[in-house]
Design an enzyme around this catalytic site. Sequence first.
Site, PDB file in Angstrom:
ATOM      1  N   ASP A  74       0.868  -1.189   0.000  1.00 28.66           N
ATOM      2  CA  ASP A  74       0.000   0.000   0.000  1.00 28.66           C
ATOM      3  C   ASP A  74       0.901   1.234   0.000  1.00 28.66           C
ATOM      4  OD1 ASP A  74      -1.665   2.121   0.574  1.00 28.66           O
ATOM      5  OD2 ASP A  74      -2.737   1.085   2.189  1.00 28.66           O
ATOM      6  N   ILE A  75       0.851   2.016  -1.072  1.00 30.52           N
ATOM      7  CA  ILE A  75       1.758   3.158  -1.205  1.00 30.52           C
ATOM      8  C   ILE A  75       1.393   4.320  -0.273  1.00 30.52           C
ATOM      9  CG2 ILE A  75       2.711   2.714  -3.479  1.00 30.52           C
ATOM     10  CD1 ILE A  75      -0.361   4.906  -3.002  1.00 30.52           C
ATOM     11  N   TYR A 172     -11.935  14.198  -4.029  1.00 24.38           N
ATOM     12  CA  TYR A 172     -10.980  13.871  -5.101  1.00 24.38           C
ATOM     13  C   TYR A 172     -10.361  15.150  -5.682  1.00 24.38           C
ATOM     14  CZ  TYR A 172      -9.569  11.707  -9.594  1.00 24.38           C
ATOM     15  OH  TYR A 172      -8.885  11.261 -10.695  1.00 24.38           O
ATOM     16  N   LYS A 176      -6.455  16.045  -5.670  1.00 21.66           N
ATOM     17  CA  LYS A 176      -5.742  16.207  -6.944  1.00 21.66           C
ATOM     18  C   LYS A 176      -5.176  17.627  -7.095  1.00 21.66           C
ATOM     19  CE  LYS A 176      -6.038  12.128  -8.925  1.00 21.66           C
ATOM     20  NZ  LYS A 176      -4.826  11.274  -8.925  1.00 21.66           N
TER      21      LYS A 176
HETATM   22  N1  LIG Z   1      -9.126   7.315 -16.020  1.00 27.48           N
HETATM   23  C1  LIG Z   1      -9.205   8.638 -16.102  1.00 27.48           C
HETATM   24  O1  LIG Z   1      -9.844   9.196 -17.037  1.00 27.48           O
HETATM   25  C2  LIG Z   1      -8.506   9.500 -15.086  1.00 27.48           C
HETATM   26  C3  LIG Z   1      -8.729  10.886 -15.136  1.00 27.48           C
HETATM   27  C4  LIG Z   1      -8.045  11.707 -14.250  1.00 27.48           C
HETATM   28  C5  LIG Z   1      -7.172  11.140 -13.338  1.00 27.48           C
HETATM   29  N2  LIG Z   1      -7.011   9.782 -13.286  1.00 27.48           N
HETATM   30  C6  LIG Z   1      -6.080   9.258 -12.291  1.00 27.48           C
HETATM   31  O2  LIG Z   1      -5.232   8.292 -12.910  1.00 27.48           O
HETATM   32  C7  LIG Z   1      -4.818   7.333 -11.929  1.00 27.48           C
HETATM   33  C8  LIG Z   1      -5.093   5.927 -12.444  1.00 27.48           C
HETATM   34  O3  LIG Z   1      -6.477   5.732 -12.552  1.00 27.48           O
HETATM   35  P1  LIG Z   1      -7.163   4.628 -13.485  1.00 27.48           P
HETATM   36  O4  LIG Z   1      -8.226   5.319 -14.227  1.00 27.48           O
HETATM   37  O5  LIG Z   1      -6.127   3.886 -14.222  1.00 27.48           O
HETATM   38  O6  LIG Z   1      -7.880   3.710 -12.369  1.00 27.48           O
HETATM   39  P2  LIG Z   1      -7.825   2.118 -12.071  1.00 27.48           P
HETATM   40  O7  LIG Z   1      -8.799   1.877 -10.994  1.00 27.48           O
HETATM   41  O8  LIG Z   1      -7.951   1.364 -13.357  1.00 27.48           O
HETATM   42  O9  LIG Z   1      -6.335   1.868 -11.539  1.00 27.48           O
HETATM   43  C9  LIG Z   1      -5.901   2.324 -10.282  1.00 27.48           C
HETATM   44  C10 LIG Z   1      -5.053   1.236  -9.640  1.00 27.48           C
HETATM   45  O10 LIG Z   1      -4.538   1.731  -8.386  1.00 27.48           O
HETATM   46  C11 LIG Z   1      -4.503   0.650  -7.477  1.00 27.48           C
HETATM   47  N3  LIG Z   1      -4.469   1.152  -6.096  1.00 27.48           N
HETATM   48  C12 LIG Z   1      -5.471   1.796  -5.429  1.00 27.48           C
HETATM   49  N4  LIG Z   1      -5.060   2.075  -4.172  1.00 27.48           N
HETATM   50  C13 LIG Z   1      -3.789   1.637  -4.054  1.00 27.48           C
HETATM   51  C14 LIG Z   1      -2.820   1.670  -3.006  1.00 27.48           C
HETATM   52  N5  LIG Z   1      -3.114   2.209  -1.809  1.00 27.48           N
HETATM   53  N6  LIG Z   1      -1.602   1.131  -3.221  1.00 27.48           N
HETATM   54  C15 LIG Z   1      -1.293   0.576  -4.434  1.00 27.48           C
HETATM   55  N7  LIG Z   1      -2.172   0.516  -5.460  1.00 27.48           N
HETATM   56  C16 LIG Z   1      -3.406   1.034  -5.268  1.00 27.48           C
HETATM   57  C17 LIG Z   1      -5.770  -0.140  -7.791  1.00 27.48           C
HETATM   58  O11 LIG Z   1      -5.685  -1.483  -7.319  1.00 27.48           O
HETATM   59  C18 LIG Z   1      -5.853  -0.034  -9.323  1.00 27.48           C
HETATM   60  O12 LIG Z   1      -5.262  -1.172  -9.967  1.00 27.48           O
HETATM   61  C19 LIG Z   1      -5.570   7.697 -10.638  1.00 27.48           C
HETATM   62  O13 LIG Z   1      -4.738   8.491  -9.818  1.00 27.48           O
HETATM   63  C20 LIG Z   1      -6.732   8.512 -11.156  1.00 27.48           C
HETATM   64  O14 LIG Z   1      -7.256   9.366 -10.166  1.00 27.48           O
HETATM   65  C21 LIG Z   1      -7.657   8.959 -14.136  1.00 27.48           C
END
Ligand SMILES: NC(=O)c1ccc[n+]([C@@H]2O[C@H](COP(=O)([O-])OP(=O)(O)OC[C@H]3O[C@@H](n4cnc5c(N)ncnc54)[C@H](O)[C@@H]3O)[C@@H](O)[C@H]2O)c1
Length: 304
Positions: A74-75, A172, A176
């Site tokens: 867990d980061i 969120y 962010k």
């Molecule tokens: N998808 C989008 O359009 C979008 C838009 C803006 C920002 N983001 C950001 O991009 C990043 C990735 O999101 P995504 O869309 O790929 O989501 P996702 O849910 O597909 O992937 C996120 C991953 O983070 C892991 N995770 C969660 N908590 C954790 C922890 N404490 N330690 C280690 N791993 C952990 C989860 O298991 C998951 O595999 C996030 O920070 C999200 O807020 C995504």
Amino acid sequence: MTTGICTERVAVVTGAGRGLGRAHALAFAAEGARVVVNDLGVGPDGTGGARGPAQQVVDEIRALGGEAVAHGGDIATADGAASLIATAVDAFGRLDTLVNNAGFLRDRMLVNLDEDDWDAVMRVHLKGHFLPLRHAAAHWRAEAKAGRTPEARVINTSSGAGLLGSVGQGNYAAAKAGIVGLTLVASAEMARYGVQVNAIAPAARTRMTEQTFADTMAAPEDGAFDAMAPQNVSPLVVWLGSSASAGVTGRVFEAEAGRITVMEGWRRGPTADKGARWTPAEAGETALELLAEAESPQPVYGAR
Ligand SMILES: NC(=O)c1ccc[n+]([C@@H]2O[C@H](COP(=O)([O-])OP(=O)(O)OC[C@H]3O[C@@H](n4cnc5c(N)ncnc54)[C@H](O)[C@@H]3O)[C@@H](O)[C@H]2O)c1
């Protein structure tokens, strides 16, 4: 072994078992980096946990001829962040690039937002960026002091929600936005140790967004450009994470589909100085005059 703009480099990607992080990890490996694939394997709201996703991405990278190791911590904990950085150094002997990406959502309107949902989202995004950054920074400072100044890179993950605001995402958006502040400070503090720190605001079809954008983000028919594929965000991240991005730090980029945008942040706009204390009435009159000269803010996502 694959060669590319990250040959000889070691990259750590948090939350790399799925979505954007997985795409980044594969893209770093395709450019020759050795990769630490971190993922706690939690559900979309941060509950549960499984080692499977991180190991699957490691297996994919190895099947393509790359080098990778899994980290299931867990980061957002001190132990998880410390062992993440130690894994890179133990497995590959060095650390060059940290991509902070892990996170999840607990969306609610503010009036319904529970303290637990506030804490969980602030913890995973804001603390989950700070702790790996802090441990990586300590490693790079020690390297610099030992005469081995690195060409180190950090890419943090903000969001349009953090830059412009987003209805229903108060927790969120605050986290962010905080990541942008952290990015600016880290960039200024770490420059002397050879560390560049930038942030991205991505948009892509992942499990986090597939419901929100079900209609507009569906995968296209065969052959067409899959605009919302997470793989479209990764090339900029890989370049920022390479030594080729020398001189670029403290910046925020929006990355989505085929588009890259430099986000221009807060800067001083119209101003007035009385040289003495205003009365409230004067302050209001002056504020309205200044607002009439100022640019209007871009709309908050989801606002009517
Ligand atoms: N998808 C989008 O359009 C979008 C838009 C803006 C920002 N983001 C950001 O991009 C990043 C990735 O999101 P995504 O869309 O790929 O989501 P996702 O849910 O597909 O992937 C996120 C991953 O983070 C892991 N995770 C969660 N908590 C954790 C922890 N404490 N330690 C280690 N791993 C952990 C989860 O298991 C998951 O595999 C996030 O920070 C999200 O807020 C995504």
